[in-house]
Design a protein around this motif. Structure first.
Motif, PDB file in Angstrom:
ATOM      1  N   ASN A   1       0.854  -1.176   0.000  1.00  0.00           N
ATOM      2  CA  ASN A   1       0.000   0.000   0.000  1.00  0.00           C
ATOM      3  C   ASN A   1       0.900   1.238   0.000  1.00  0.00           C
ATOM      4  OD1 ASN A   1      -1.771   2.071   0.463  1.00  0.00           O
ATOM      5  ND2 ASN A   1      -2.676   1.190   2.298  1.00  0.00           N
ATOM      6  N   LEU A   2       0.818   2.024  -1.038  1.00  0.00           N
ATOM      7  CA  LEU A   2       1.661   3.213  -1.160  1.00  0.00           C
ATOM      8  C   LEU A   2       0.895   4.495  -0.851  1.00  0.00           C
ATOM      9  CD1 LEU A   2       3.727   2.239  -4.337  1.00  0.00           C
ATOM     10  CD2 LEU A   2       4.349   1.963  -1.935  1.00  0.00           C
ATOM     11  N   THR A   3      -0.281   4.353  -0.259  1.00  0.00           N
ATOM     12  CA  THR A   3      -1.048   5.524   0.147  1.00  0.00           C
ATOM     13  C   THR A   3      -0.226   6.347   1.141  1.00  0.00           C
ATOM     14  OG1 THR A   3      -3.100   4.290  -0.116  1.00  0.00           O
ATOM     15  CG2 THR A   3      -3.206   6.307   1.218  1.00  0.00           C
ATOM     16  N   GLY A   4      -0.139   7.623   0.887  1.00  0.00           N
ATOM     17  CA  GLY A   4       0.600   8.514   1.780  1.00  0.00           C
ATOM     18  C   GLY A   4       2.099   8.533   1.535  1.00  0.00           C
ATOM     19  N   VAL A   5       2.564   7.740   0.575  1.00  0.00           N
ATOM     20  CA  VAL A   5       3.992   7.736   0.239  1.00  0.00           C
ATOM     21  C   VAL A   5       4.226   8.785  -0.846  1.00  0.00           C
ATOM     22  CG1 VAL A   5       5.906   6.387  -0.702  1.00  0.00           C
ATOM     23  CG2 VAL A   5       4.278   5.313   0.864  1.00  0.00           C
ATOM     24  N   HIS A   6       5.055   9.771  -0.524  1.00  0.00           N
ATOM     25  CA  HIS A   6       5.343  10.853  -1.463  1.00  0.00           C
ATOM     26  C   HIS A   6       6.762  10.779  -2.012  1.00  0.00           C
ATOM     27  CE1 HIS A   6       1.555  12.606  -0.247  1.00  0.00           C
ATOM     28  NE2 HIS A   6       1.943  12.478   1.013  1.00  0.00           N
ATOM     29  N   THR A   7       7.663  10.157  -1.236  1.00  0.00           N
ATOM     30  CA  THR A   7       9.071  10.074  -1.627  1.00  0.00           C
ATOM     31  C   THR A   7       9.614   8.692  -1.272  1.00  0.00           C
ATOM     32  OG1 THR A   7       9.350  12.428  -1.172  1.00  0.00           O
ATOM     33  CG2 THR A   7      11.354  11.125  -1.377  1.00  0.00           C
TER      34      THR A   7
ATOM     35  N   THR B   1      16.978  -2.836  -9.258  1.00  0.00           N
ATOM     36  CA  THR B   1      16.015  -1.868  -8.741  1.00  0.00           C
ATOM     37  C   THR B   1      15.501  -0.921  -9.825  1.00  0.00           C
ATOM     38  OG1 THR B   1      17.845  -0.470  -8.002  1.00  0.00           O
ATOM     39  CG2 THR B   1      16.837  -1.937  -6.354  1.00  0.00           C
ATOM     40  N   PHE B   2      16.076  -0.963 -11.011  1.00  0.00           N
ATOM     41  CA  PHE B   2      15.515  -0.170 -12.110  1.00  0.00           C
ATOM     42  C   PHE B   2      14.112  -0.664 -12.446  1.00  0.00           C
ATOM     43  CE2 PHE B   2      20.032   0.870 -12.965  1.00  0.00           C
ATOM     44  CZ  PHE B   2      19.925   2.249 -12.853  1.00  0.00           C
ATOM     45  N   LEU B   3      13.839  -1.946 -12.197  1.00  0.00           N
ATOM     46  CA  LEU B   3      12.484  -2.459 -12.379  1.00  0.00           C
ATOM     47  C   LEU B   3      11.506  -1.725 -11.467  1.00  0.00           C
ATOM     48  CD1 LEU B   3      13.172  -6.320 -12.445  1.00  0.00           C
ATOM     49  CD2 LEU B   3      12.649  -4.853 -14.408  1.00  0.00           C
ATOM     50  N   PHE B   4      11.910  -1.480 -10.222  1.00  0.00           N
ATOM     51  CA  PHE B   4      11.078  -0.768  -9.248  1.00  0.00           C
ATOM     52  C   PHE B   4      10.892   0.687  -9.681  1.00  0.00           C
ATOM     53  CE2 PHE B   4      12.667  -4.393  -7.106  1.00  0.00           C
ATOM     54  CZ  PHE B   4      11.841  -4.683  -6.041  1.00  0.00           C
ATOM     55  N   ILE B   5      11.984   1.306 -10.093  1.00  0.00           N
ATOM     56  CA  ILE B   5      11.934   2.707 -10.534  1.00  0.00           C
ATOM     57  C   ILE B   5      10.993   2.853 -11.728  1.00  0.00           C
ATOM     58  CG2 ILE B   5      13.295   4.533 -11.626  1.00  0.00           C
ATOM     59  CD1 ILE B   5      15.654   3.614  -9.783  1.00  0.00           C
ATOM     60  N   ASP B   6      11.134   1.965 -12.710  1.00  0.00           N
ATOM     61  CA  ASP B   6      10.290   2.041 -13.905  1.00  0.00           C
ATOM     62  C   ASP B   6       8.822   1.804 -13.558  1.00  0.00           C
ATOM     63  OD1 ASP B   6      12.613   2.510 -15.344  1.00  0.00           O
ATOM     64  OD2 ASP B   6      12.755   0.464 -16.129  1.00  0.00           O
ATOM     65  N   TRP B   7       8.551   0.838 -12.681  1.00  0.00           N
ATOM     66  CA  TRP B   7       7.177   0.552 -12.272  1.00  0.00           C
ATOM     67  C   TRP B   7       6.580   1.749 -11.534  1.00  0.00           C
ATOM     68  CZ3 TRP B   7       4.698   0.110  -7.513  1.00  0.00           C
ATOM     69  CH2 TRP B   7       3.413  -0.425  -7.552  1.00  0.00           C
ATOM     70  N   LEU B   8       7.340   2.317 -10.610  1.00  0.00           N
ATOM     71  CA  LEU B   8       6.852   3.490  -9.875  1.00  0.00           C
ATOM     72  C   LEU B   8       6.588   4.662 -10.817  1.00  0.00           C
ATOM     73  CD1 LEU B   8       9.218   3.288  -6.784  1.00  0.00           C
ATOM     74  CD2 LEU B   8       6.701   3.230  -6.684  1.00  0.00           C
TER      75      LEU B   8
ATOM     76  N   LEU C   1       3.258   3.699 -12.809  1.00  0.00           N
ATOM     77  CA  LEU C   1       1.998   3.562 -12.083  1.00  0.00           C
ATOM     78  C   LEU C   1       1.799   4.573 -10.959  1.00  0.00           C
ATOM     79  CD1 LEU C   1       2.467   0.559 -13.370  1.00  0.00           C
ATOM     80  CD2 LEU C   1       0.433   0.159 -12.013  1.00  0.00           C
ATOM     81  N   HIS C   2       2.885   5.188 -10.514  1.00  0.00           N
ATOM     82  CA  HIS C   2       2.794   6.169  -9.426  1.00  0.00           C
ATOM     83  C   HIS C   2       3.672   7.384  -9.745  1.00  0.00           C
ATOM     84  CE1 HIS C   2       0.519   3.568  -6.731  1.00  0.00           C
ATOM     85  NE2 HIS C   2       1.263   2.582  -7.190  1.00  0.00           N
ATOM     86  N   PRO C   3       3.371   8.081 -10.822  1.00  0.00           N
ATOM     87  CA  PRO C   3       4.222   9.226 -11.202  1.00  0.00           C
ATOM     88  C   PRO C   3       4.206  10.353 -10.167  1.00  0.00           C
ATOM     89  CG  PRO C   3       2.222   9.171 -12.526  1.00  0.00           C
ATOM     90  CD  PRO C   3       2.248   7.899 -11.727  1.00  0.00           C
TER      91      PRO C   3
END
Length: 186
Positions: A37-43, A58-65, A68-70
């Motif tokens: 749950n990324l609610t309230g996550v800004h950084t 971790t580039f997979l995580f960066i690309d996904w974020l 889906l969470h610009p």
């Protein structure tokens, strides 16, 4: 086992991984992360992988974020080896990264982030059932996390060791650790 003993064992384990295994395991790590749950996550602070050390991609995580969470700001570390401290920079893309003398990708420049950090993806060689980790031994992440009120999430290709024997007052426990098989909560 001590951190030094664990490091030796973990380095051998990692060296035995093929590029295909690293890709599959990294994808499984991301799959677990996507259920958070990324609610309230800004950084989010995301470590950049050292390919030579066979770290999770971790580039997979960066690309996904980014897809889906610009709205979430991604920050990445730059180490100062003279002070043994890290500084966070806003991630602007792979083209803005250079390898330092230790083959660690870092931002060449850009916007320094000095604000709050809501979540940190933490690198490691191993972790124990209490949430303590063994890294490369320089203490960068323990210093960074000391006193920081944030969610600390480890990424590991392997499950936990039972206990790291030589934990000290400067070691900071994780909130959870993602492995390819499951997420461990502490």
């Amino acid at each position: 086992m001590t951190k030094a003993e664990i490091r030796k064992k973990a380095v051998v384990q990692r060296r035995g991984l093929s590029e295909e295994e690293i890709a599959v395991y990294s994808q499984r790590l991301l799959s677990h992360f996507t259920s958070f749950n990324l609610t309230g996550v800004h950084t989010i602070h995301v470590f950049l992988p050292i390919a030579e050390q066979k770290e999770p991609d971790t580039f997979l995580f960066i690309d996904w974020l980014a897809r889906l969470h610009p709205e979430i700001r991604i920050i990445v570390p730059k180490a100062d080896f003279e002070t043994a401290l890290m500084h966070n920079y806003v991630y602007t893309g792979r083209e803005g990264l250079l390898k330092n003398i230790y083959k660690i990708l870092e931002p060449a420049g850009g916007e320094l982030h000095t604000g709050a950090v809501d979540m940190v993806l933490v690198p490691m060689l191993a972790f124990d059932l209490r949430g303590y980790r063994a890294g490369y031994g320089k203490g960068f992440y323990d210093r960074f996390l000391q006193g920081l009120d944030t969610r600390k999430i480890g990424l590991s290709f392997f499950g936990p060791v039972e206990e790291i024997d030589d934990i000290n007052v400067h070691d900071v426990a994780l909130d959870c650790c993602i492995t390819p098989e499951k997420v461990y909560y502490f």
